[in-house]
Design a protein around this motif. Structure first.
Motif, short mmCIF file in Angstrom:
data_model
loop_
_atom_site.label_atom_id
_atom_site.label_comp_id
_atom_site.label_asym_id
_atom_site.label_seq_id
_atom_site.Cartn_x
_atom_site.Cartn_y
_atom_site.Cartn_z
N ASN A 113 0.86 -1.19 0.00
CA ASN A 113 0.00 0.00 0.00
C ASN A 113 0.89 1.23 0.00
O ASN A 113 1.59 1.51 0.98
N ARG A 114 0.89 1.98 -1.08
CA ARG A 114 1.78 3.13 -1.20
C ARG A 114 1.40 4.26 -0.27
O ARG A 114 2.16 5.23 -0.13
N CYS A 115 0.24 4.17 0.37
CA CYS A 115 -0.20 5.25 1.25
C CYS A 115 0.24 5.06 2.70
O CYS A 115 0.16 5.98 3.50
N MET A 116 0.71 3.87 3.03
CA MET A 116 1.08 3.56 4.41
C MET A 116 2.58 3.65 4.61
O MET A 116 3.36 3.60 3.65
N GLU A 117 2.99 3.76 5.87
CA GLU A 117 4.41 3.73 6.20
C GLU A 117 4.90 2.28 6.23
O GLU A 117 4.23 1.40 6.77
N TYR A 118 6.07 2.06 5.64
CA TYR A 118 6.67 0.72 5.63
C TYR A 118 8.16 0.81 5.90
O TYR A 118 8.83 1.76 5.48
N HIS A 119 8.67 -0.21 6.59
CA HIS A 119 10.10 -0.49 6.68
C HIS A 119 10.31 -1.84 6.00
O HIS A 119 9.86 -2.87 6.52
N SER A 120 10.97 -1.84 4.86
CA SER A 120 11.12 -3.05 4.06
C SER A 120 12.58 -3.50 4.06
O SER A 120 13.50 -2.67 3.97
N PHE A 121 12.79 -4.82 4.11
CA PHE A 121 14.11 -5.42 4.14
C PHE A 121 14.19 -6.51 3.08
O PHE A 121 13.24 -7.29 2.94
N ARG A 122 15.32 -6.59 2.39
CA ARG A 122 15.47 -7.60 1.33
C ARG A 122 16.88 -8.17 1.37
O ARG A 122 17.86 -7.44 1.53
N ALA A 123 16.97 -9.50 1.18
CA ALA A 123 18.26 -10.18 1.05
C ALA A 123 18.18 -11.06 -0.19
O ALA A 123 17.17 -11.73 -0.42
N ALA A 124 19.25 -11.08 -0.99
CA ALA A 124 19.20 -11.80 -2.25
C ALA A 124 20.55 -12.40 -2.60
O ALA A 124 21.60 -11.88 -2.21
N LEU A 125 20.51 -13.50 -3.37
CA LEU A 125 21.69 -14.16 -3.90
C LEU A 125 21.60 -14.19 -5.42
O LEU A 125 20.53 -14.44 -5.98
N MET A 126 22.73 -13.92 -6.08
CA MET A 126 22.86 -14.09 -7.52
C MET A 126 23.78 -15.28 -7.75
O MET A 126 24.99 -15.21 -7.47
N ILE A 127 23.22 -16.38 -8.23
CA ILE A 127 23.95 -17.65 -8.32
C ILE A 127 24.29 -17.90 -9.79
O ILE A 127 23.40 -18.13 -10.61
N PRO A 128 25.57 -17.86 -10.16
CA PRO A 128 25.94 -17.94 -11.58
C PRO A 128 25.85 -19.37 -12.13
O PRO A 128 26.07 -20.35 -11.42
N TYR A 129 25.49 -19.46 -13.39
CA TYR A 129 25.61 -20.70 -14.15
C TYR A 129 27.04 -20.79 -14.71
O TYR A 129 27.73 -19.78 -14.83
N PHE A 130 27.45 -21.98 -15.12
CA PHE A 130 28.73 -22.17 -15.80
C PHE A 130 29.87 -21.50 -15.00
O PHE A 130 30.57 -20.62 -15.49
N ILE A 131 30.02 -21.92 -13.76
CA ILE A 131 30.95 -21.28 -12.83
C ILE A 131 32.37 -21.22 -13.38
O ILE A 131 33.09 -20.25 -13.19
N ARG A 132 32.78 -22.24 -14.13
CA ARG A 132 34.16 -22.26 -14.61
C ARG A 132 34.43 -21.19 -15.66
O ARG A 132 35.58 -20.87 -15.95
N ASN A 133 33.38 -20.60 -16.25
CA ASN A 133 33.57 -19.53 -17.25
C ASN A 133 33.86 -18.17 -16.63
O ASN A 133 34.31 -17.26 -17.32
N GLY A 134 33.57 -18.00 -15.35
CA GLY A 134 33.76 -16.70 -14.73
C GLY A 134 32.73 -15.67 -15.20
O GLY A 134 31.74 -16.00 -15.85
N TRP A 135 33.00 -14.41 -14.88
CA TRP A 135 32.08 -13.32 -15.21
C TRP A 135 32.36 -12.70 -16.59
O TRP A 135 31.55 -11.96 -17.11
N TYR A 136 33.52 -12.99 -17.19
CA TYR A 136 33.94 -12.26 -18.39
C TYR A 136 34.91 -13.09 -19.22
O TYR A 136 35.45 -14.10 -18.75
N PHE A 137 35.13 -12.66 -20.46
CA PHE A 137 36.16 -13.29 -21.30
C PHE A 137 36.70 -12.26 -22.28
O PHE A 137 36.08 -11.21 -22.54
N VAL A 138 37.88 -12.56 -22.85
CA VAL A 138 38.54 -11.69 -23.83
C VAL A 138 38.88 -12.53 -25.05
O VAL A 138 39.48 -13.60 -24.92
N GLU A 139 38.46 -12.06 -26.22
CA GLU A 139 38.88 -12.70 -27.47
C GLU A 139 40.25 -12.17 -27.89
O GLU A 139 40.60 -11.02 -27.60
#
Length: 351
Positions: A187-213
């Motif tokens: 409800n956008r009219c009410m007061e809120y205290h909101s908390f969020r926790a999240a994980l970003m879990i990569p696929y293909f872990i051995r590829n890393g985040w980047y590569f260079v040709e």
């Protein structure tokens, strides 16, 4: 009156819901955001050779959390929201006098996101009159998400002409994202205290985040987990295997909405992410890197301002104006190898 408006705008196919939405301090939100900020400068992206410590840049994020399906169950106590999040970020050096060079663009798209919500203290389907601190919790899962980043053409040409060892680094990866939220601000009219926790879990872990040709620079400058030859016959060097997922913690406070539709918003984010281990200042012929893995670093992002709520919930119903500040490694594209990056300035959000 604003306080009497429903908290959920629509059920069924293409029904919009106010939960499962990004907080205002999210580094990569699925809403429209324009930053006009003083950005700490680095020779790697200082196309105009200003030499200054800070320069005014614009960073625009064009995001949508497209509704697919929304519905309530259990007399309003439970809900399920299916959306398709997508966004793109454009970083421009508007103070550069010749071309106002594009520094970097990021794109994020994936499969539909599922958000389950459990509301506390519902009475006959009315969950808006709650007085308790913990009003609900939600769990959001996006099983597949892709991010692809691209450095601006002007910078690629400049880095080639000035004989930098790395002309371009391809930051591109796939991941799943899982988030838990306490107190979704339904409800956008009410007061809120909101908390969020999240994980970003990569696929293909051995590829890393980047590569260079090989055609984009000296692959010896990348602390490679592995090398291979692609279909075009070019060697590719993939970054070090990912040793830990990225994560973030977020908090957002919204005040009660005044009769004029204005309310205060304060939002903060702490994120743990990789600090890439290559050196963008290395020139051609430099010795190969001795680094074996990326570092892990913390970043801080914050927003404070006011929001105007339109006449009803839904898309394009909220506008916010405030200030946003960031400190950590550079969060954009191949420049994530640069630490101690900061930006601060005006921020306009269109939700």
């Amino acid at each position: 009156m604003l306080a009497s408006l429903p908290s959920v705008a629509g059920n069924g196919w293409f029904g919009w819901a106010p939960y499962g939405q990004p907080m205002y301090a999210d580094m990569h939100p699925e809403h429209a955001r324009l930053d006009i900020s003083a950005v700490s400068m680095n020779p790697a992206y200082d196309y105009g050779k200003s030499g200054g410590r800070y320069q005014v840049h614009t960073i625009g994020t064009f995001g949508l959390n497209l509704p697919v399906w929304n519905g309530d169950l259990g007399d309003g106590r439970f809900g399920l929201n299916v959306t398709l999040p997508l966004s793109a970020t454009l970083w421009m050096d508007i103070a550069e006098k010749v071309t106002s060079a594009v520094v970097n663009t990021d794109y994020r798209i994936g499969c539909p996101s599922l958000t389950f919500i459990h509301r506390f203290g519902c009475d006959g389907g009315n969950c808006e009159g709650q007085k308790r601190f913990a009003r609900n919790y939600s769990i959001r899962l996006q099983a597949f998400k892709h991010e692809s980043t691209h450095v601006g053409d002007e910078l690629v040409l400049q880095r080639s002409s000035e004989a930098f060892a790395l002309k371009r680094v391809n930051v591109s990866y796939n991941f799943a994202e899982l988030a838990f939220t306490l107190n979704e601000p339904e409800n956008r009219c009410m007061e809120y205290h909101s908390f969020r926790a999240a994980l970003m879990i990569p696929y293909f872990i051995r590829n890393g985040w980047y590569f260079v040709e090989e055609r984009d620079g000296d692959i010896g400058q990348v602390p490679a987990a592995r090398e291979e030859t692609n279909s075009a016959g070019n060697r590719e060097s993939y970054g070090p295997a990912i040793s830990a997922p990225e994560w973030y913690l977020q908090y957002q406070w919204q005040s009660k909405t005044a009769k004029c539709g204005i309310q205060g918003i304060v939002s903060a984010e702490l994120r743990g992410r990789a600090l890439y281990a290559y050196d963008l200042s290395a020139k051609e012929g430099a010795p190969a890197t001795s680094a074996t893995r990326d570092a892990y670093t913390l970043t801080v992002n914050g927003f404070a301002g006011i929001r105007y709520n339109g006449g009803r919930d839904g898309f394009f119903s909220r506008f916010a104006l405030g200030v946003r500040g960031y400190w950590g490694n550079c969060p954009y594209g191949m420049f994530r190898s640069i630490g101690n990056f900061s930006q601060f300035g005006l921020c306009l959000i269109f939700q």
